[in-house]
Design a protein around this motif. Structure first.
Motif, PDB file in Angstrom:
ATOM      1  N   ILE B  26       0.827  -1.208   0.000  1.00  0.00           N
ATOM      2  CA  ILE B  26       0.000   0.000   0.000  1.00  0.00           C
ATOM      3  C   ILE B  26       0.865   1.264   0.000  1.00  0.00           C
ATOM      4  O   ILE B  26       0.655   2.172  -0.811  1.00  0.00           O
ATOM      5  CB  ILE B  26      -0.958  -0.015   1.222  1.00  0.00           C
ATOM      6  N   TRP B  29       2.778   1.593  -3.354  1.00  0.00           N
ATOM      7  CA  TRP B  29       1.876   2.053  -4.412  1.00  0.00           C
ATOM      8  C   TRP B  29       1.615   3.558  -4.273  1.00  0.00           C
ATOM      9  O   TRP B  29       1.633   4.301  -5.261  1.00  0.00           O
ATOM     10  CB  TRP B  29       0.580   1.259  -4.349  1.00  0.00           C
ATOM     11  N   LEU B  32       4.756   5.437  -5.418  1.00  0.00           N
ATOM     12  CA  LEU B  32       4.878   5.480  -6.876  1.00  0.00           C
ATOM     13  C   LEU B  32       3.908   6.495  -7.465  1.00  0.00           C
ATOM     14  O   LEU B  32       4.240   7.245  -8.379  1.00  0.00           O
ATOM     15  CB  LEU B  32       4.616   4.096  -7.468  1.00  0.00           C
ATOM     16  N   GLY B  33       2.708   6.529  -6.902  1.00  0.00           N
ATOM     17  CA  GLY B  33       1.698   7.483  -7.369  1.00  0.00           C
ATOM     18  C   GLY B  33       2.111   8.924  -7.143  1.00  0.00           C
ATOM     19  O   GLY B  33       1.657   9.828  -7.836  1.00  0.00           O
ATOM     20  N   ASN B  34       2.999   9.121  -6.167  1.00  0.00           N
ATOM     21  CA  ASN B  34       3.480  10.470  -5.875  1.00  0.00           C
ATOM     22  C   ASN B  34       4.860  10.744  -6.476  1.00  0.00           C
ATOM     23  O   ASN B  34       5.521  11.705  -6.091  1.00  0.00           O
ATOM     24  CB  ASN B  34       3.548  10.688  -4.354  1.00  0.00           C
ATOM     25  N   GLY B  35       5.293   9.862  -7.371  1.00  0.00           N
ATOM     26  CA  GLY B  35       6.547  10.115  -8.067  1.00  0.00           C
ATOM     27  C   GLY B  35       7.798   9.763  -7.291  1.00  0.00           C
ATOM     28  O   GLY B  35       8.879  10.246  -7.595  1.00  0.00           O
ATOM     29  N   ASP B  37      10.613   6.935  -6.079  1.00  0.00           N
ATOM     30  CA  ASP B  37      11.160   5.636  -6.499  1.00  0.00           C
ATOM     31  C   ASP B  37      10.961   4.611  -5.387  1.00  0.00           C
ATOM     32  O   ASP B  37      11.081   4.948  -4.211  1.00  0.00           O
ATOM     33  CB  ASP B  37      12.662   5.757  -6.799  1.00  0.00           C
ATOM     34  N   GLY B 108     -12.142  -2.692  -1.959  1.00  0.00           N
ATOM     35  CA  GLY B 108     -11.528  -2.510  -3.264  1.00  0.00           C
ATOM     36  C   GLY B 108     -10.025  -2.680  -3.248  1.00  0.00           C
ATOM     37  O   GLY B 108      -9.325  -2.237  -4.156  1.00  0.00           O
ATOM     38  N   VAL B 109      -9.505  -3.344  -2.191  1.00  0.00           N
ATOM     39  CA  VAL B 109      -8.064  -3.591  -2.107  1.00  0.00           C
ATOM     40  C   VAL B 109      -7.751  -4.864  -2.903  1.00  0.00           C
ATOM     41  O   VAL B 109      -8.342  -5.902  -2.654  1.00  0.00           O
ATOM     42  CB  VAL B 109      -7.623  -3.792  -0.636  1.00  0.00           C
ATOM     43  N   PRO B 110      -6.850  -4.781  -3.868  1.00  0.00           N
ATOM     44  CA  PRO B 110      -6.572  -5.961  -4.682  1.00  0.00           C
ATOM     45  C   PRO B 110      -5.815  -7.035  -3.915  1.00  0.00           C
ATOM     46  O   PRO B 110      -5.128  -6.737  -2.937  1.00  0.00           O
ATOM     47  CB  PRO B 110      -5.711  -5.421  -5.831  1.00  0.00           C
ATOM     48  N   GLU B 114      -2.003  -9.433  -7.469  1.00  0.00           N
ATOM     49  CA  GLU B 114      -2.323  -8.320  -8.361  1.00  0.00           C
ATOM     50  C   GLU B 114      -1.547  -7.054  -7.954  1.00  0.00           C
ATOM     51  O   GLU B 114      -1.114  -6.277  -8.803  1.00  0.00           O
ATOM     52  CB  GLU B 114      -3.829  -8.068  -8.284  1.00  0.00           C
ATOM     53  N   TYR B 115      -1.393  -6.870  -6.657  1.00  0.00           N
ATOM     54  CA  TYR B 115      -0.641  -5.727  -6.141  1.00  0.00           C
ATOM     55  C   TYR B 115       0.802  -5.758  -6.629  1.00  0.00           C
ATOM     56  O   TYR B 115       1.377  -4.745  -7.024  1.00  0.00           O
ATOM     57  CB  TYR B 115      -0.639  -5.746  -4.606  1.00  0.00           C
ATOM     58  N   MET B 118       0.839  -4.660 -10.125  1.00  0.00           N
ATOM     59  CA  MET B 118       0.650  -3.206 -10.219  1.00  0.00           C
ATOM     60  C   MET B 118       1.942  -2.464  -9.887  1.00  0.00           C
ATOM     61  O   MET B 118       2.348  -1.537 -10.591  1.00  0.00           O
ATOM     62  CB  MET B 118      -0.444  -2.752  -9.241  1.00  0.00           C
ATOM     63  N   ASP B 121       4.456  -2.887 -12.692  1.00  0.00           N
ATOM     64  CA  ASP B 121       4.077  -2.095 -13.870  1.00  0.00           C
ATOM     65  C   ASP B 121       4.261  -0.599 -13.623  1.00  0.00           C
ATOM     66  O   ASP B 121       4.437   0.176 -14.561  1.00  0.00           O
ATOM     67  CB  ASP B 121       2.618  -2.373 -14.259  1.00  0.00           C
ATOM     68  N   ALA B 122       4.188  -0.198 -12.361  1.00  0.00           N
ATOM     69  CA  ALA B 122       4.343   1.226 -12.035  1.00  0.00           C
ATOM     70  C   ALA B 122       5.812   1.591 -11.826  1.00  0.00           C
ATOM     71  O   ALA B 122       6.126   2.743 -11.548  1.00  0.00           O
ATOM     72  CB  ALA B 122       3.532   1.561 -10.790  1.00  0.00           C
TER      73      ALA B 122
END
Lengths: 102, 168
Positions: B26, B29, B32-35, B37, B108-110, B114-115, B118, B121-122
């Protein structure tokens, strides 16, 4: 034609505070600030989805909601909006910071 | 403008319990969403998260888990825990695991597999701990394809120079 962003209200983190002030031209300008020179059809697909969700729920969608909602893969999402798509997409779509964790 | 080093967070996952699998996933993820590394190092039981045969079968046992209250199941039992005598019954670990997975699915937590996809891929880098891999007798083909490599502790230290490190 340049867009006058001085008439638009932003919070201290740079997110628009009133999503109704948003226009496509503003999105293009904000995208440039985020380092995205041109918004392609795929960029717009994501923005349109965020606008839809954001206006309906009052909240910017999370990245996973974007990938499941648009069918755009995680890889492509991170390629279209590199280095931090979560905040970038929400900002360009004129919404607040996404509140969910996934 | 001078090249600025990007913020980098490294997670060390050492636990294979279902509840302990999620923190790094979590937060990684979100990073990564906030840029930011992200590097994840899986060691000891943490390797279960990237092992093909284990990743879908992570469990949580109610035994000794004092925070696991019956009220989590929507029962009006307040602070009452799951009685130890019940926790040892066959099927209780399976039930707890199923229950936690169901709760997370509702949010809705994968699932973990799958995580991992994700995160990969991110752009997250993921590595297995060589010593643990040798100890458990695992091979490259036992791992999910998203695992970048199996590396030594020293390699991990090298590749996380300047990173913020979170041990889980």
């Amino acid at each position: 034609m340049t867009v006058d962003l001085t008439q638009i209200s932003f919070n201290e983190e740079g997110f628009m505070t009133d999503p109704h002030q948003w226009t496509k031209e503003i999105a293009e300008e904000l995208a440039k600030q985020e380092g995205i020179e041109t918004l392609t059809a795929d960029h717009w697909k994501i923005i349109d989805f965020c606008r839809q969700v954001g206006l309906a729920s009052g909240k910017a969608p999370t990245l996973r909601q974007i990938t499941t909602g648009t069918g755009i893969s995680t890889k492509d999402l991170f390629a279209l909006y590199p280095k931090g798509p979560a905040k970038k997409v929400a900002r360009i779509a004129g919404l607040g910071k996404p509140e969910g964790c996934v | 403008m001078a090249e600025q080093k990007n913020r980098h967070i490294a997670f060390i996952c050492s636990k294979g319990d279902l509840d302990m699998a999620y923190p790094a996933l979590i937060m990684g993820w979100a990073a990564l969403g906030n840029g930011v590394d992200v590097t994840i190092f899986f060691t000891f039981w943490g390797l279960d998260l990237v092992t093909k045969k284990r990743v879908d079968k992570l469990e949580i046992s109610p035994i000794g888990r004092t925070s696991f209250k019956m009220s989590l199941m929507g029962l009006p039992t307040g602070n009452l825990g799951i009685p130890g005598i019940l926790s040892i019954l066959p099927g209780m670990t399976a039930f707890s695991s199923w229950f936690l997975k169901w709760k997370m699915k509702k949010l809705g937590v994968p699932p973990v597999r799958e995580y991992i996809e994700m995160l990969h891929d991110a752009g997250a880098k993921m590595y297995g701990c060589k010593m643990t891999v040798d100890m458990f007798g695992l091979k490259k083909e036992d791992f999910l394809p998203q695992l970048d490599d199996v590396v030594t502790a020293s390699d991990f230290i090298d590749m996380t120079d300047g990173a913020q490190i979170i041990f889980i």
